[in-house]
Design an enzyme around this catalytic site. Structure first.
Site, short mmCIF file in Angstrom:
data_model
loop_
_atom_site.label_atom_id
_atom_site.label_comp_id
_atom_site.label_asym_id
_atom_site.label_seq_id
_atom_site.Cartn_x
_atom_site.Cartn_y
_atom_site.Cartn_z
N HIS A 81 62.56 5.65 -2.01
CA HIS A 81 61.88 6.11 -0.71
C HIS A 81 60.63 5.21 -0.41
O HIS A 81 60.40 4.34 -1.40
CB HIS A 81 61.20 7.64 -1.12
CG HIS A 81 62.20 8.78 -0.99
ND1 HIS A 81 62.42 9.43 -2.20
CD2 HIS A 81 62.88 9.20 -0.16
CE1 HIS A 81 63.01 10.53 -1.98
NE2 HIS A 81 63.49 10.31 -1.00
N CYS A 133 56.41 12.39 -6.43
CA CYS A 133 57.53 13.55 -5.89
C CYS A 133 57.32 14.62 -6.58
O CYS A 133 58.27 15.78 -6.07
CB CYS A 133 58.70 12.61 -6.09
SG CYS A 133 59.52 12.26 -7.68
#
Ligand code: CIR
Length: 248
Positions: free
Chosen positions: A157, A242
């Site tokens: 990501h 996250c």
């Protein structure tokens, strides 16, 4: 202020992997590490709200990917990995329970929260992995903001590659950043997990204990660093960002 978190599944070891090899994961240790992470957030005034646990969803703990928060509202994502889309309904319900208005990314758009980096009112979104341009366009329209797409090919990501310090400086480990030129102020750090900070307040960041050299650099810039061991989540390509969404 509240933050969303989700207890790790006993099946964490079965989570998705893209850029690294599978390693044995200690689910009990993961739970203890998660609790210490949540306690660190709480200590700095972030009241944890738990999305109900989903033992059958190995990646559910990476709750950041399921939503984007902006100025009192939420965009529910459509994760790029179909295997993670079952994580969404419980997150949607948790937000409804908090009275948070939410809209959704729809097909063919895909977007993972881990790809969305906000710096002040500037939005960047990683494209090339889980998030596509249709998802980025929808995010911009739903929030009424401009979103700058940024190529991400070396890590999962955008926020696996770069995050931002409280003063807006973007930090990243150069071998894993496709193009630091997208960011006005870029600070190279010497460790991959050193790229990941959760801003706890204007002078404090939360980091993984696996980046001690970067922690020293940040302390040298006048920041307080709270370090937590998240080794079991790192084995699944997770990082400190996250594991929560701060509703700020
Ligand atoms: C996945 O591949 O989706 C999970 N194993 C890891 C997700 C980590 N999320 C994040 O960095 N935002």
């Amino acid at each position: 202020m509240k933050c969303l978190v989700r207890r790790p599944s006993p099946r964490l070891a079965d989570g998705l992997l893209t850029h690294i090899d599978r390693q044995p994961v200690d689910a009990d240790l993961a739970l203890r590490q998660w609790q210490a992470y949540v306690d660190a957030l709480a200590e700095f005034g972030w009241e944890p709200v738990e999305v109900p646990a989903a033992p059958e969803l190995p990646d559910g703990v990476f709750v950041e990917d399921t939503m984007v928060w902006w100025q009192g509202r939420a965009v529910i994502t459509r994760p790029g990995a179909p295997a993670r889309r079952d994580e969404i309904p419980a997150v949607e319900q948790a937000l409804a329970g908090l009275g948070v208005p939410a809209t959704r990314i729809e097909a063919p758009g895909t977007l993972d929260g881990g790809d969305v980096l906000k710096i002040g009112d500037r939005f960047y979104a990683g494209v090339g992995g889980r998030t596509n341009l249709a998802g980025i366009q929808q995010l911009g329209e739903l929030l009424g903001v401009e979103v700058q797409p940024v190529p991400v090919t070396k890590v999962l990501h955008l926020k696996s590659a770069v995050t931002a310090l409280p003063d807006g400086t973007v930090i990243g480990y150069p071998p894993l950043v496709d193009d630091p030129g997208y960011f006005k102020d870029f600070l190279a750090v010497p460790e991959e997990p050193g790229s990941h900070v959760v801003v706890l307040d204007d002078t404090t960041v939360l980091m993984a204990s696996s980046a001690p050299l970067t922690a020293d650099i940040l302390r040298g810039r006048g920041l307080e660093v709270v370090a937590v061991d998240i080794s079991e989540f790192e084995k699944l390509e997770g990082c400190v960002t996250c594991l929560s969404v701060r509703l700020r």
